[in-house]
Design an enzyme around this catalytic site. Structure first.
Site, mmCIF file in Angstrom:
data_model
loop_
_atom_site.group_PDB
_atom_site.id
_atom_site.type_symbol
_atom_site.label_atom_id
_atom_site.label_comp_id
_atom_site.label_asym_id
_atom_site.label_seq_id
_atom_site.Cartn_x
_atom_site.Cartn_y
_atom_site.Cartn_z
ATOM 1 N N ASP A 30 0.868 -1.191 0.000
ATOM 2 C CA ASP A 30 0.000 0.000 0.000
ATOM 3 C C ASP A 30 0.900 1.234 0.000
ATOM 4 O O ASP A 30 1.937 1.239 0.674
ATOM 5 C CB ASP A 30 -0.890 -0.015 1.259
ATOM 6 N N PHE A 71 -6.874 -4.662 -4.313
ATOM 7 C CA PHE A 71 -7.828 -3.609 -3.955
ATOM 8 C C PHE A 71 -7.352 -2.223 -4.368
ATOM 9 O O PHE A 71 -8.177 -1.334 -4.554
ATOM 10 C CB PHE A 71 -8.033 -3.561 -2.424
ATOM 11 N N TYR A 139 -14.001 6.072 -13.757
ATOM 12 C CA TYR A 139 -13.729 5.045 -12.735
ATOM 13 C C TYR A 139 -14.223 3.683 -13.226
ATOM 14 O O TYR A 139 -13.474 2.697 -13.256
ATOM 15 C CB TYR A 139 -14.412 5.428 -11.411
ATOM 16 N N ILE A 205 -29.637 15.240 1.003
ATOM 17 C CA ILE A 205 -30.237 14.119 0.263
ATOM 18 C C ILE A 205 -30.208 14.520 -1.209
ATOM 19 O O ILE A 205 -30.824 15.520 -1.599
ATOM 20 C CB ILE A 205 -31.684 13.846 0.720
ATOM 21 N N PHE A 206 -29.484 13.734 -2.005
ATOM 22 C CA PHE A 206 -29.298 14.082 -3.413
ATOM 23 C C PHE A 206 -30.469 13.570 -4.263
ATOM 24 O O PHE A 206 -30.410 12.475 -4.810
ATOM 25 C CB PHE A 206 -27.999 13.476 -3.952
ATOM 26 N N ARG A 281 -27.408 14.118 -7.552
ATOM 27 C CA ARG A 281 -25.972 14.100 -7.806
ATOM 28 C C ARG A 281 -25.772 13.499 -9.189
ATOM 29 O O ARG A 281 -26.382 12.478 -9.514
ATOM 30 C CB ARG A 281 -25.307 13.224 -6.735
#
Ligand code: UDP
Length: 324
Positions: A30, A71, A139, A205-206, A281
């Protein structure tokens, strides 16, 4: 010896804990750009960046590695569209380099952290593994590319892999030793708990205009220890004679709305958690829920701690007694 990249991170550290508990020897690699030294529970730790192939090769020389659980990656969706270079270099190019090093050293078992976001906007739910793959951010694309490379490497070099497409990882180690600690924090449950704790005044709250019963997004929340357990089972699957490469959804099959999650956070913590309803979002599909029969059948895996109350209770214990 199992090499765990990103073993100082959230899901990585919980998986290392479980590997050690059942008797595996583990070396963690890492760079600590996002992970925490305190979260590394094995004595074998190498602080190395994945792009440093020379250092990676020396780790393969130093330890007798049987398999790799990978990961290490960047995972903030919004950032990935602004900085695709960062995502394709680390998540795709550095992974390719790691795979090439594995092949060079004859290490042919690989467990890969993929993501349900590679499906893009769902055409149907629950999502099964045959759902079309249509990433809508860098991503997800960076992960899809690795899945594709793994197909070719399976055929050409017999590199066997299990590709786990995670749904929403959450919760913390039930012993309170390790937990979720991101900076910045963007995830719903830890943010709601920071509001409960009084660290933040309110939770956004999106979007409340989604085509769901209460208008908020529905997600499949899976406890991080259940995720960890699936990685051990994936490793054992690869060790068995029939361990052919496979791609599996890793979710529970149950979905909860943002409002349901917040309400459960209120119940578990006993705090009010004020909310502000704002616009959607960007890039959030309305519903992401796994069809998870395949992982249950192939790995003989069943989620044990993914009940929403257990998830939130463990995350709350961590939030109030954080060690890092
Ligand atoms: N969410 C929210 N407010 C927040 C953070 C998240 O309403 O402050 C919503 C988000 O839009 C999504 C759900 O909570 O529908 C889960 O988001 P999270 O970031 O935890 O995980 P993701 O689904 O993006 O992997």
């Amino acid at each position: 010896m199992i090499l765990v990249t990103g073993g100082a991170g959230y899901i990585g550290s919980h998986t290392v804990k479980e590997l050690l508990r059942i008797g595996y020897e583990v070396v963690v690699l890492d760079n600590l750009s996002q992970g925490h030294r305190e979260a590394v529970l094995t004595p074998h730790f190498e602080q190395v960046d994945l792009q440093d192939q020379k250092a990676i090769r020396s780790i393969f020389k130093k330890y007798s590695i049987d398999a790799v659980i990978h990961f290490a990656a960047f995972s903030i969706v919004g950032e990935s569209n602004l900085l695709p270079h960062k995502y394709f270099n680390n998540n795709t190019k550095n992974t390719l380099q790691l795979l090439d090093t594995m092949i060079e050293f004859g290490v042919l078992k690989f467990v890969f952290s993929s993501t349900c976001s590679i499906y893009g906007n769902p055409e149907y739910v629950p999502l099964d593994e045959k759902h079309p793959i249509r990433p809508i951010n860098a991503y997800a694309e960076s992960k899809r590319m690795v899945e594709s490379i793994l197909e070719y490497y399976n055929n050409a070099y017999a590199l066997k892999s299990v590709r786990l497409r995670y749904f929403n990882a959450c919760g913390a180690d039930l012993d309170g030793q390790i937990g979720e600690s991101h900076d910045p924090e963007t995830h719903l449950i830890p943010l709601a708990l920071k509001v409960a704790k009084g660290e933040k005044p309110h939770l956004n709250i999106f979007g409340t205009d989604y085509p769901t019963p209460d208008g908020t997004c529905i997600r499949d929340y899976i406890h991080v220890t259940d995720l960890a357990d699936a990685h051990i089972k994936a490793l054992e699957y690869l060790k068995s004679a029939s361990g052919e490469s496979i791609t599996l959804n890793l979710g529970t099959g149950s979905g909860y709305s943002v409002k349901e999650v917040i309400e459960t956070c209120r119940e578990v913590t006993g705090h009010p958690i004020p909310t502000i309803e704002i616009t959607r979002r960007e890039g959030d599909p309305s519903v992401l829920v796994a069809q998870s029969q395949l992982v249950k059948d192939k790995l003989n895996w069943i989620p044990k701690n993914s009940n929403l109350k257990t998830i939130i209770h463990s995350a709350w214990q961590w939030e109030v007694n954080r060690r890092f």
